[in-house]
Structure formats: C-alpha cells, structure tokens
Motif scaffolding. Structure first.
Motif, PDB file in Angstrom:
ATOM      1  N   LEU C 193       8.740  15.633 -24.875  1.00  0.00           N
ATOM      2  CA  LEU C 193       8.073  16.670 -24.094  1.00  0.00           C
ATOM      3  C   LEU C 193       8.866  17.075 -22.854  1.00  0.00           C
ATOM      4  O   LEU C 193       8.790  18.221 -22.418  1.00  0.00           O
ATOM      5  CB  LEU C 193       6.679  16.187 -23.665  1.00  0.00           C
ATOM      6  N   GLN C 194       9.624  16.153 -22.257  1.00  0.00           N
ATOM      7  CA  GLN C 194      10.171  16.432 -20.930  1.00  0.00           C
ATOM      8  C   GLN C 194      11.694  16.393 -20.835  1.00  0.00           C
ATOM      9  O   GLN C 194      12.227  16.631 -19.759  1.00  0.00           O
ATOM     10  CB  GLN C 194       9.600  15.421 -19.912  1.00  0.00           C
ATOM     11  N   ALA C 195      12.407  16.067 -21.895  1.00  0.00           N
ATOM     12  CA  ALA C 195      13.853  15.901 -21.718  1.00  0.00           C
ATOM     13  C   ALA C 195      14.659  16.613 -22.801  1.00  0.00           C
ATOM     14  O   ALA C 195      15.687  16.125 -23.246  1.00  0.00           O
ATOM     15  CB  ALA C 195      14.209  14.418 -21.684  1.00  0.00           C
ATOM     16  N   ARG C 196      14.179  17.773 -23.236  1.00  0.00           N
ATOM     17  CA  ARG C 196      14.972  18.523 -24.221  1.00  0.00           C
ATOM     18  C   ARG C 196      16.082  19.276 -23.495  1.00  0.00           C
ATOM     19  O   ARG C 196      16.045  19.473 -22.291  1.00  0.00           O
ATOM     20  CB  ARG C 196      14.063  19.501 -24.969  1.00  0.00           C
ATOM     21  N   THR C 197      17.084  19.687 -24.267  1.00  0.00           N
ATOM     22  CA  THR C 197      18.186  20.387 -23.625  1.00  0.00           C
ATOM     23  C   THR C 197      17.872  21.878 -23.499  1.00  0.00           C
ATOM     24  O   THR C 197      16.823  22.344 -23.936  1.00  0.00           O
ATOM     25  CB  THR C 197      19.488  20.170 -24.417  1.00  0.00           C
TER      26      THR C 197
END
Lengths: 219, 117, 584
Positions: C193-197
């Motif tokens: 949820l929070q660390a995609r590129t």
C-alpha cells in the motif's frame, strides 16, 4: 490537512494513485493501524466467544454488579474499582493525546513528560487489575468455577481481562522504550511521528476497555 | 517524511474531549443503578459507542485522516457484526436444545436475555 | 506529497551484512528471507509427504501396515500432522512467506519490505513454530492425533493420541505461527500500500501481487479466530476451563477432569471462521501467480485484468461469510444451512469468472509449453475438477450423505491441496532463473510435471467413487470397521485404495527428483540471463541477476504500463516491460 481530507472523491484518487495509497501516512503509522485492525479482530472474537458461552450456559450467570462491588464508607458500592480503573485509563488516554500534540510541535521535553505520565497511569491500571484479580481469587473465583453460577464467568473474566492487561503491560514497556529513545535523540531527524504511533496503540488499549467495561461489567 | 505530515490541533480540543469522555463514562457507570431492561441495554450500548467514537475520531485522529484510510479501517470489522449476529442465533439454539434435552428452564422468570430466549 | 516520498524510498537505509551469519541467518534482505521460508517450508513439507505415505500404506494395505507397526495411534497422528503441516506450515508459509517475500518488493519496484528487521524476526518465529510443532514427536505420547481440525471435546480427552503433550505443542505452535505471520503480513500489506515505485498504481500491479495482497489481508483478519480458539483450548486443556468442553465430556468417567457446560460448536464456528478464509489464503496467491504464468508463457495479455482483480477482492470478502458450510452435520442451528449454502454458491461466481478468463487468455494464444506453463495449465484443470465438487458439497442435501466420506477428501485435496502445489512448482520453475541466475533442468522438469499431474489425478479422482460408495474417511482399517468382510462397501473399494496407495508412493518419490533438480541446477544449470521468459514485470528488470540487496541501482524504476503488454501489434518485440515509456 483540512482540505486533504475533504470529499469522498479523494477515495478513488488515493486508491488509484501510485507510490502510496494512504497519502501522508508514514510507513510505521500505516503498519500500526493495520496491526490494530488485526488486533480488533482478536478482541472482537474474544468478546463474541464470551457472548456465546454466556448465552449457551444453562447455569445462572453471576451478577457482575455485585461481584465487583467494593466496601467504601460503610456501604457496598457496585463496580467501584472498575469505575476508578476506567477513569484512570481515560486519564492516560488524555495525557497520551497531549504527548502526541507536543511531539508534533517538536517540544521534546513535554512530549517525554506526558509519555511517562501515560506509562504511569498505565502501570497504576495494571496494579489495580492485580488487586481485582487478588480479591476475586480470594473470594473463590477460579477459571474453572466460582461460588455463584456458571463456570464460564471466571474463565471469560480471567481470559479477557488478562489479555487486555497483557496489552496494557506491553504498552507501558513500549511507551517507556519510546520515551528513552526520544530522550537519546534517535528520532531527531524525523517528524516525531513515532509518538503518534505509540499513541495509536495506547488509545486502542483504552478503546478495548470501553467495550470490556460495557459488555463484561455492565451487561 | 515530508514535514507537513502530522496532526496539529489546538490543545483545547483535547481537553474538551477528555472532559466529555469523563462525563460519558460517569453516565455509563450510572446505568449500573438502573433496572435491567431494554432501556438499560440501549444506554450501555449508546454510551459505549459514543466513547469509542470519540476516542477513535479525535484521540486517534481518524476524523482528520483521508477517506481512503477511514474506509479501509472501518469496513472490515463489519464482518465481525455478521459473526456476532450468527453466533447469538446459534447460542440461542444451543441453549434451547439444552433446556429441551436436559431439563426445564432454570430461571423461567428472568425476562429477555441478550438474544431474547 | 507522493513526490516527497520517493526519495525517502530510494535512500532507504539497508542493513549491510558482514559475515556468513549476518548474510544468511540474520539477513534483512527480503530475497534471503524468502529463500529461508521456502527451504524450511519444503523441508517440513517433505515430512508431511512421508506421513502421507504412512497413512496411505495403512489405508491401501491394512494388514501389511499393521504388521509393519502402524498402530491406530501412529495412523491418527500421521493424518493430523500431515493435514496441519500441509495447510499451514507448507502452503501458507510458502505462498506468502516465500513467494510473497520474494515477489512483492521486486514486482513493485521497492528496495525491500518497509520494515526489514520485523521481516527477519518473522522468519525466525516461523522457524520456532515449526520446531515446537515437531517437538510433539519427542515428547511423551507423541504428537496429537485429533485430526487437523482439532475438534474438542475429543482433542483433549484421554484416548486420543498425543493428549499429554501433542495437543499442547500443536496449539502453541499455531499461536506462534500466527505471531510470525502477523509480523510478515503487516510488512507485505504496508509495502504494497505504501511503498510502490513511481507510476505503479494498484491497477498496474501484476496479479501475483494482487493475490498475495488479498490473501495477506484475509490472513490478518482470519488468523485471530484461530489464535483465540487455540488460546481457549489451551486453557481448557491446561487449567480446565470449560469454553469448549461440555459437561457430558466428563459424565461417564469419574476420574476425568470435571468440565461444565462449554460449547464444542463454538470451537467449530471459530475454527472455520478462520478455516474458510484460510482456503483462500492458499488459493488467492495461487490464482495470482497462475495468471502471470499463463500470460507470460502464452505471450498474450491476461484476459479481463480488472475483472480478475475484482474477482479476487470479491472472493476475499465473501470468504468470511461462508464458513459454516463445513458444519452442515455438526448439529448447528437448522436455519444456517440455507444461509451458508447460498453464500457458498455465490462465491462460485467470481471463481468461475477467473476460470473463464484463464481459458480465454489461452484462446488462440502463442502457447509455449514450457514447464511452468504445463504446471499452470494443469492447475486450471485440477482446480475446475476440485471446484465443481465444491458445488456438490455446498448444498446441504447433497453434503449430508457425502460428509466424512472420501468424496470430501477428494474435493479438498484437488482444490486446495494439489492445485496450489502445482502453482508452487510452476512458480519455482518460472522464478528459479531470477533467484539463482540458472535454469532448472528441463527434462527432469517435464518428468516431474507429467508424473505429478497425472499421478495426483490418479490418486484423487478415484476417491470420488470411494466417497459415493460410502467409504468413510479417517478409519484406521476400513475392512475391520465393516465387519471383516467389506460388508458395507464393495470389494472394488479396497482394490482402488491399494491402487491409490501405490500411485501415491510413486508420485511422492518423484518429488525428490524435483529437490535433486533444485540442488543440481544451482551449480550445473544453464545460464539464464536477466529475462529468459521474455516477461514484462519489474522483477525481470533488475540491473543484476540474481538481484543484489537493495534490488535496484541508484534510482528506482518508473512504471509506464501494466504488466501484460505481450504481442502488441506493430511492436518489434513480443513483450514490452513495465518500465518502458509509452510513445507519444
């Protein structure tokens, strides 16, 4: 932040965006929220099980109001200790909210002070709970039976308050560790969101108590 | 993280909610002096939900979060409500079979219980 | 705000190993943790495989089995440990702990999980849970023989094997496993949820990640029910509370522990409130991985990507309100049958959507019959067969006579035993080149595939017949049980059981060939190059193969398209990786 949270249209924007779904939420805070969601299920299922065994048993259920009464000023006051514990936990929640606020104002000294105050009230809560257990055990309540009725009364009481008490104790340790690390300057480069993260956990512990108070002691 | 992230609110807000929680807790405690019945159960639940709501909304700042997070956190527990409803029904049925097969209702005059036997 | 968060990810501080121990034991690299999970799960899976041989020996050849020393206790302990290990310690741990750990950061273009330290602890706690589980074998009385569902009251009453210690280690191990899973699962969900590129929206994620994501959310919400019931049963066992133990459990035995008014049905409800989502915790990652395998090896985009995603979500939500279809004969509230049969049949709709989409993906595609593709196709077939029998069992009227027969055994082994295992094999053949830089041996792989796919079919398909003629499951000796002369089921059943057992020995033995392939190819395999299959998702775009700690170079990749741009008309290559910009 006011305009950021405005409008349901942001739901689709946020879920359809790249990088982060919860905009402006640090990793640790997102993880704590998701953990608390999982923990909510644990306590909900504890309470649901309690409801089920209580509604299933054909034995009379002891009257919590009488079981948990204390003698004060020559009268028997129902739920006296439980009420004090409730107020104590709310007080700790209040000090925790202040700690979070001072954390975001980067007032480290006041934040540490209020975290320690929260830990103090938490420790007092655990102490009162130990007293309550001691009193009940000396009156003959055991996890496998009690003098007044259904055996599940004691089982549920010790299991649910015990599990909540463990959460409070862990919370006290967690608070003290964070206070120490704040003091050492571990978080100086951050926005002190760690105070809010530990705050979320602490408020959750208070939240669980609200439900236990209503369903176990009052119902 | 970016420095604008965070929750900045006036302290008076917390003192108001703090006071309110004390008042609602006191009211909640006062229900213990009432006669058992639907009104009392309603009040217990109402005060419980008010307290829980204020803790989650203000102290945990959920009210100030974006809707994406609010829904992600508030929708999944609805599953629990289904479990509670079904388990209440199930417990009622188990209790009934116990009374039918093992003896009479031990306390016929106890009135409606949770799940209304 | 998103722009402010990317530099933080790019400069994420990684723990750097200095010695063998910190590199392979205290490693915080998600790829090493994935391999640790994988090896442990496979090792414990081999234990479960041997256990299945023991029970197949006894079922197929009761007299020889008894002569070889398979007592009823050993038989029941074997089925219990086989079931629990396969479902929890192999399938869940492998699909989430191993595939999840390896694929999530690579497919999303992240450097690592968001909290690598917690991730490392997660594996260590998982290992502890495995050790505690196997401790049952060395403690007095052996492991529990209560059946993998551990139903009380029998699970903790004397007479059941392992009632002294086995049940305690089993419940304790489950509780520890849940702690491990929670630590890992929180990491997976937060990372997704929070660390995609940059450019990686949820709707551009490969379906593998979607499947793992949905399964992890289910796990985080369903494992609490198992945790709570494990705690309550431990209390019943250790300090004689009566959550699950009814008074009748001690009514006929004056020496027994006094129990008073608990509800065994409550345990069943809690167990299946966990247990049904658990089926999808295993199935959803398999759905996701198989979608990617089919698309890559058919050189065609997955059909109906959005439908696939919504089907995963719908299955996840519905899986929480179907649990009591496991309990039609348990004596629960009679009205529940209607409710749960209805929800169960509704869940067939999104599942069928997925099957149609897999089939249409293959339609007129340029199918490469590589080993991963063979496993993927056989998954679809096995899953359809296993799923259709699920429709039978979902109906109360049909389920009542089929309950506790081999029909049920056939159903759940096909749908959640063999199917996910086939996907795990397919996934290993598919990603092994990325993990090690070398290809697995193709010839051994094809042998492994054909024996496994046909063999498992030969094992489980005849069990439907055994179920129809009324062969009960979990009987130590069916011949003795029916009065010595196979009185209530035909001779053919005993013959079939013998045949099934022989097939099971052969198929089981071939799995060691697979292990051999894994080991030997690590040194002798053909060099794979960075992208041997011509796949599009980000894990094939790392600067190094195998990827180093930190995965990417100075900059994280930027995503411009979905993961399924195969055979795009007018393009030179038949695949376009996700980080290739679109032409204006």
């Amino acid at each position: 932040m006011a305009e950021a949270s405005a409008g349901h249209a942001t739901i689709i924007q946020d879920w359809a965006s790249d990088v982060t779904t919860f905009k402006g939420v640090p990793w640790g805070k997102a993880m704590m929220w998701i953990f608390l969601l999982s923990d909510t299920f644990i306590f909900s299922i504890f309470l649901t099980s309690y409801m089920t065994v209580r509604a299933t048993t054909a034995e009379p259920w002891p009257n919590a109001s009488e079981v948990f009464s204390l003698m004060a000023f020559g009268h028997s006051v129902p739920l006296l200790l439980i009420a004090i514990m409730t107020f104590d936990l709310i007080t700790s929640s209040g000090t925790m909210a202040l700690a979070v606020n001072y954390g975001y104002r980067r007032d480290k000294r006041k934040a540490i002070f209020f975290i320690c105050a929260t830990a103090f009230f938490g420790a007092v809560f655990v102490g009162m709970q130990m007293f309550e257990w001691y009193k009940l055990i000396s009156e003959g309540v055991r996890p496998w039976g009690n003098p007044w009725g259904a055996a599940q009364f004691g089982s549920c009481f010790f299991m649910i308050t015990g599990f909540h008490g463990l959460h409070v104790s862990a919370g006290v340790v967690y608070l003290l560790i964070i206070a120490y690390r704040l003091h050492k300057g571990v978080y100086d480069k951050t926005n002190f969101e760690i105070v809010e993260i530990v705050g979320l956990y602490w408020h959750f512990v208070d939240l669980v108590w609200v439900f236990i108070f209503a369903f176990f002691y009052l119902w | 993280m970016a420095s604008e992230v965070g929750q900045q609110h006036p302290l008076t807000l917390y003192f108001w909610i703090w006071g309110l929680l004390f008042v609602v807790s006191a009211a909640s405690y006062a229900t213990d002096y009432m006669e058992a019945g639907y009104l009392r159960w309603f009040l217990i639940l109402a005060f419980m939900l008010i307290k829980a709501g204020y803790i989650v909304a203000i102290f945990m700042h959920l009210k100030y979060e974006r809707w994406a997070l609010i829904y992600a956190l508030l929708l999944p527990p609805l599953v629990i409500l289904i479990l509670v409803y079904l388990m209440a029904t199930e417990a009622d049925y188990t209790w009934l079979t116990r009374v039918v097969y093992f003896g009479d209702d031990p306390y016929p005059a106890r009135g409606p219980m949770p799940g209304a036997h | 705000m998103a722009q402010a968060e990317i530099p933080y990810q790019e400069s994420m501080e990684l723990h750097h190993p200095h010695s063998w121990v910190t590199k392979y034991w205290y490693s915080q690299d998600h790829k090493v943790i994935a391999i640790q999970y994988g090896i442990t799960a496979m090792a414990v899976g081999l234990v479960a495989l041997v256990l299945s041989w023991i029970m197949r020996m006894q079922i197929g050849f009761p007299e020889t089995g008894a002569a070889w020393g398979i007592t009823p206790d050993i038989y029941y302990q074997s089925i219990t440990m086989h079931g629990m290990i396969m479902v929890i310690y192999l399938l869940t741990a492998f699909l989430l702990g191993s595939f999840g750990n390896y694929l999530i950061p690579l497919m999303l273009g992240a450097r690592d999980m968001v909290f690598p330290f917690v991730n490392m602890i997660s594996y260590h706690v998982y290992l502890l849970s495995v050790i505690v589980l196997l401790l049952g074998y060395v403690l007095p009385g052996g492991p529990t023989g209560a059946g993998w569902t551990l139903y009380p009251p029998q699970a903790i009453l004397s007479g059941t094997p392992g009632v002294d210690w086995g049940i305690i280690t089993m419940l304790g191990s489950l509780a520890i496993f849940i702690v491990a899973f929670t630590m890992g699962g929180l990491n997976y969900v937060t990372t997704i949820l929070q660390a995609r590129t940059r450019g990686m929206t949820l709707m551009r994620m490969p379906l593998s990640v979607w499947g793992i994501f949905a399964a992890t959310v289910l796990g985080l919400l369903a494992f609490p029910a198992l945790f709570v019931s494990a705690v309550m049963m431990l209390l019943d066992k250790l300090i004689h509370t009566s959550f699950f133990m009814p008074a009748i459990a001690s009514a006929f035995d004056a020496a027994a522990t006094q129990y008073d008014g608990g509800s065994p049905l409550l345990f069943q409800h809690l167990f299946w409130f966990f247990g049904h989502p658990e089926v999808y915790i295993v199935a959803l990652p398999a759905f996701g991985v198989v979608s990617d395998l089919l698309s890559v090896h058919a050189r065609k985009n997955i059909f109906g990507y959005r439908m696939m995603v919504w089907a995963i979500v719908a299955i996840g939500v519905l899986s929480f309100i179907v649990w009591a279809h496991h309990m039609y004969v348990a004596g629960m509230h009679p009205y529940f049958g209607f409710f749960f049969a209805t929800t169960t049949l509704i869940i067939a709709v999104p599942t069928a959507i997925k099957v149609y989409n897999w089939t249409i993906t293959l339609w007129r595609a340029n199918i490469k019959f590589t080993v991963p593709m063979l496993f993927a196709i056989s998954f679809v077939i096995t899953f359809v067969v296993g799923g259709l029998t699920g429709l039978f069992l979902g109906n109360v009227i049909v389920d009542v006579p089929l309950s506790d027969t081999y029909f049920v055994v056939a159903h759940f082994h096909m749908v959640m035993g063999v199917s996910p295992i086939l996907v795990i094999f397919g996934g290993i053949y598919h990603w092994y080149p990325k993990i090690t830089g070398r290809m697995l041996n193709d010839t051994i792989g094809k042998w492994h595939f054909w024996v496994t796919a046909i063999g498992t079919y030969l094992i489980y398909f005849p069990m439907h017949y055994l179920g129809f003629v009324g062969t009960p499951r979990r009987y130590y000796d069916n011949v003795l049980a029916s009065g010595g002369e196979s009185a209530f089921y035909p001779e053919s059943a005993a013959l079939l059981n013998a045949g099934i057992s022989i097939t099971a020995f052969v198929v089981g033995a071939f799995q060691f060939l697979f292990i051999y392939n894994l080991v030997v190819s690590y040194w002798r395999g053909r060099e794979a190059g960075p992208n041997p299959w011509g796949a599009t998702s980000l894990e094939w775009r790392t600067p190094q193969t195998p990827p180093i700690h930190g995965n990417w170079g100075d900059q994280l990749p930027t995503v411009h398209r979905w993961a399924y741009d195969f055979s795009v008309p007018g393009e030179k290559e038949d695949f376009i990786p996700q980080d290739v910009p679109r032409q204006a």
